[in-house]
Design an enzyme around this catalytic site. Structure first.
Site, PDB file in Angstrom:
ATOM      1  N   ASP A  83      -2.653  18.857  10.235  1.00 29.19           N
ATOM      2  CA  ASP A  83      -2.884  18.909   8.902  1.00 29.19           C
ATOM      3  C   ASP A  83      -1.776  17.695   8.170  1.00 29.19           C
ATOM      4  OD1 ASP A  83      -3.467  20.857   6.653  1.00 29.19           O
ATOM      5  OD2 ASP A  83      -1.294  20.143   6.348  1.00 29.19           O
ATOM      6  N   HIS A 134       5.730  14.726  34.929  1.00 28.78           N
ATOM      7  CA  HIS A 134       5.332  15.844  33.978  1.00 28.78           C
ATOM      8  C   HIS A 134       5.980  17.187  34.520  1.00 28.78           C
ATOM      9  CE1 HIS A 134       2.010  17.335  31.090  1.00 28.78           C
ATOM     10  NE2 HIS A 134       3.122  17.910  30.889  1.00 28.78           N
ATOM     11  N   ASP A 148       4.049  11.429  21.813  1.00 28.34           N
ATOM     12  CA  ASP A 148       4.162  11.927  23.347  1.00 28.34           C
ATOM     13  C   ASP A 148       2.802  12.606  23.933  1.00 28.34           C
ATOM     14  OD1 ASP A 148       6.325  13.122  25.125  1.00 28.34           O
ATOM     15  OD2 ASP A 148       4.661  14.958  24.760  1.00 28.34           O
ATOM     16  N   SER A 179      10.519  15.683  33.194  1.00 27.58           N
ATOM     17  CA  SER A 179      10.018  16.959  32.471  1.00 27.58           C
ATOM     18  C   SER A 179       9.885  18.131  33.145  1.00 27.58           C
ATOM     19  CB  SER A 179       8.818  16.708  31.731  1.00 27.58           C
ATOM     20  OG  SER A 179       8.464  17.675  30.772  1.00 27.58           O
ATOM     21  N   ASN A 187       6.934  17.993   8.836  1.00 25.11           N
ATOM     22  CA  ASN A 187       7.764  17.891   9.943  1.00 25.11           C
ATOM     23  C   ASN A 187       8.642  16.553  10.086  1.00 25.11           C
ATOM     24  OD1 ASN A 187       6.610  20.110  10.796  1.00 25.11           O
ATOM     25  ND2 ASN A 187       5.022  19.528  12.089  1.00 25.11           N
ATOM     26  N   LEU A 203       2.191  17.401   8.978  1.00 24.57           N
ATOM     27  CA  LEU A 203       2.608  16.127   9.326  1.00 24.57           C
ATOM     28  C   LEU A 203       3.817  15.776   8.685  1.00 24.57           C
ATOM     29  CD1 LEU A 203      -0.436  14.163  10.419  1.00 24.57           C
ATOM     30  CD2 LEU A 203       1.217  14.683  12.007  1.00 24.57           C
ATOM     31  N   LYS A 240       2.905  10.794  30.584  1.00 23.37           N
ATOM     32  CA  LYS A 240       3.351  11.755  31.853  1.00 23.37           C
ATOM     33  C   LYS A 240       2.295  11.216  32.802  1.00 23.37           C
ATOM     34  CE  LYS A 240       5.300  14.918  28.380  1.00 23.37           C
ATOM     35  NZ  LYS A 240       4.273  15.060  27.353  1.00 23.37           N
ATOM     36  N   GLU A 271      -2.968  30.219  20.638  1.00 21.75           N
ATOM     37  CA  GLU A 271      -4.329  30.089  21.114  1.00 21.75           C
ATOM     38  C   GLU A 271      -4.780  30.018  22.453  1.00 21.75           C
ATOM     39  OE1 GLU A 271      -5.224  25.354  20.625  1.00 21.75           O
ATOM     40  OE2 GLU A 271      -3.313  25.739  19.415  1.00 21.75           O
ATOM     41  N   TYR A 312      -3.514  15.901  28.886  1.00 24.80           N
ATOM     42  CA  TYR A 312      -3.850  16.124  27.562  1.00 24.80           C
ATOM     43  C   TYR A 312      -5.168  15.543  27.206  1.00 24.80           C
ATOM     44  CZ  TYR A 312       1.132  16.970  26.958  1.00 24.80           C
ATOM     45  OH  TYR A 312       2.503  17.396  26.832  1.00 24.80           O
ATOM     46  N   SER A 369       8.953  23.238  19.789  1.00 27.95           N
ATOM     47  CA  SER A 369      10.487  23.747  18.984  1.00 27.95           C
ATOM     48  C   SER A 369       9.863  24.624  18.199  1.00 27.95           C
ATOM     49  CB  SER A 369      10.567  22.450  17.957  1.00 27.95           C
ATOM     50  OG  SER A 369      10.624  21.394  18.718  1.00 27.95           O
ATOM     51  N   PHE A 370       8.613  25.158  17.734  1.00 30.57           N
ATOM     52  CA  PHE A 370       8.285  26.306  17.023  1.00 30.57           C
ATOM     53  C   PHE A 370       8.161  27.715  18.241  1.00 30.57           C
ATOM     54  CE2 PHE A 370       6.237  23.025  14.364  1.00 30.57           C
ATOM     55  CZ  PHE A 370       7.337  22.648  13.851  1.00 30.57           C
ATOM     56  N   GLY A 371       8.690  27.459  19.324  1.00 29.86           N
ATOM     57  CA  GLY A 371       8.486  28.837  20.345  1.00 29.86           C
ATOM     58  C   GLY A 371       6.772  29.157  20.500  1.00 29.86           C
TER      59      GLY A 371
END
Ligand code: NAD
Length: 305
Positions: free
Chosen positions: A260, A99, A32, A154, A267, A264, A66, A212, A37, A204-206
């Site tokens: 990492d 997008h 994706d 999106s 997940n 990877l 996108k 950062e 990006y 997904s990890f909020g």
């Protein structure tokens, strides 16, 4: 469309091709990306190297990208799609998304690319008078021309989707929105289901991906949330895997971003177990309607024409 994909937002240009190549080695087939990006060329390098080395064939992969907000006018949709295909070194995209349903003033790619939300003086770009209907018609033409297999949207709400249904020649195939236990998007999930539209949940990890950028709103990590940690322990899995499975078990695709190798793999292995009804109920009750990726937070003065 595969249920577990790899998200390319903030994957550094220097390591992007290698990360994509490794992800393919570990089994990822969905990637994706987006104009915004700024790493489509490098992602394409990784994909083409994996194909050249015989790891996969093009048709085994699902490449989503996108088009950015500055390319909403029909001619610019066509320009951007062709340019992005060239950056990837591909002949077609599997899925092309709008997008954001926000049209910003055109920025010539020769001047600045990716164009971002701001001008050279860090002022928000003015909006452009292009209705979503005109943008969507251009996306449909890209399907007719064989440049994209599926088109979707999106960051769209139910009202925008309802409106699109009144004119779409090709209905949006996929709806990609922010989704995690603090923003479970229950109503939108039901709506997409009733329309037969596939869904992808991002972030997904909020708050994790927003730390950062200092956009995490001071919300504590979902990895340390008692409910998530308890369910993870019960199944002998990690909190990250529980968060991903909460979506995929309900048929919603996910796009975890990690560079990492261990993460990877972790997940990608998140579909190897099932949550039970009690787990799903408990996770559903964590909803707080907290949106981390909200243009309203950084564009309160967005100039309307
Ligand atoms: P994410 O929810 O995937 O979180 C990424 C963060 O979690 C990184 O800091 C990473 O190091 C860490 N992480 C990854 N796996 C982990 C694990 N197993 N254990 C512990 N930490 C782990 O973040 P995201 O980048 O916001 O979202 C993922 C993808 O969704 C993006 O890369 C992009 O492709 C897509 N996205 C789309 C939009 C959109 O507007 N359509 C917006 C945001 C993101």
């Amino acid at each position: 469309m595969p249920l577990v994909g790899f998200g390319l937002w903030k994957v550094p240009n220097e390591t992007c091709a290698d990360t994509v190549y490794r992800a393919i080695q570990y089994g990822y087939r969905l990637f994706d990306c987006a104009c915004d990006y700024g790493n489509e060329k490098e992602a394409g390098d990784g994909v083409r190297r994996a194909i050249a080395d015989g790891l996969v064939k093009r048709e085994d992969l699902w490449i989503t990208t996108k088009i950015w907000n500055t390319f909403h006018a029909p001619a610019h949709v066509h320009e951007a799609a062709r340019m992005q295909l060239q950056h990837w070194g591909l002949e077609y995209f599997d899925l092309l998304l709008v997008h954001f349903p926000i049209a910003l003033q055109y920025v010539d790619p020769k001047h600045r690319y990716p164009p971002a939300w701001w001008d050279d003086n860090k002022q928000l770009l003015p909006m452009e008078k292009t209705p979503m209907q005109a943008t969507w018609k251009a996306y449909e033409e890209l399907v007719d021309q064989g440049l994209v297999k599926n088109i979707g949207i999106s960051n769209c709400s139910g009202s925008i989707i309802n409106d699109m249904m009144t004119y779409a020649r090709y209905e949006p195939q996929v709806l990609q929105v922010e989704m995690h236990p603090y923003l479970n998007q229950e109503a939108l999930v039901q709506m997409a289901k009733s329309l037969g539209m596939a869904m992808t949940g991002y972030s997904s990890f909020g708050p994790q991906g927003y730390i950062e950028l200092q956009m995490d709103k001071g919300v504590g990590s979902l990895f340390k949330n008692d409910v998530i940690v308890g369910i993870a322990k019960k199944h002998g899995k990690t909190p990250a895997q529980v968060l991903l499975r909460w979506s995929t078990q309900r048929g919603i695709a996910v796009l975890p971003k990690a560079t990492d190798s261990a993460l990877l793999k972790e997940n990608f292995a998140s579909t190897s177990f099932n949550l039970d009804e009690v787990d799903l109920k408990k996770i559903g009750s964590l909803n707080r309607n907290i949106r981390f990726n909200d243009p309203a937070d950084f564009s309160p003065k967005m100039s309307i024409f």
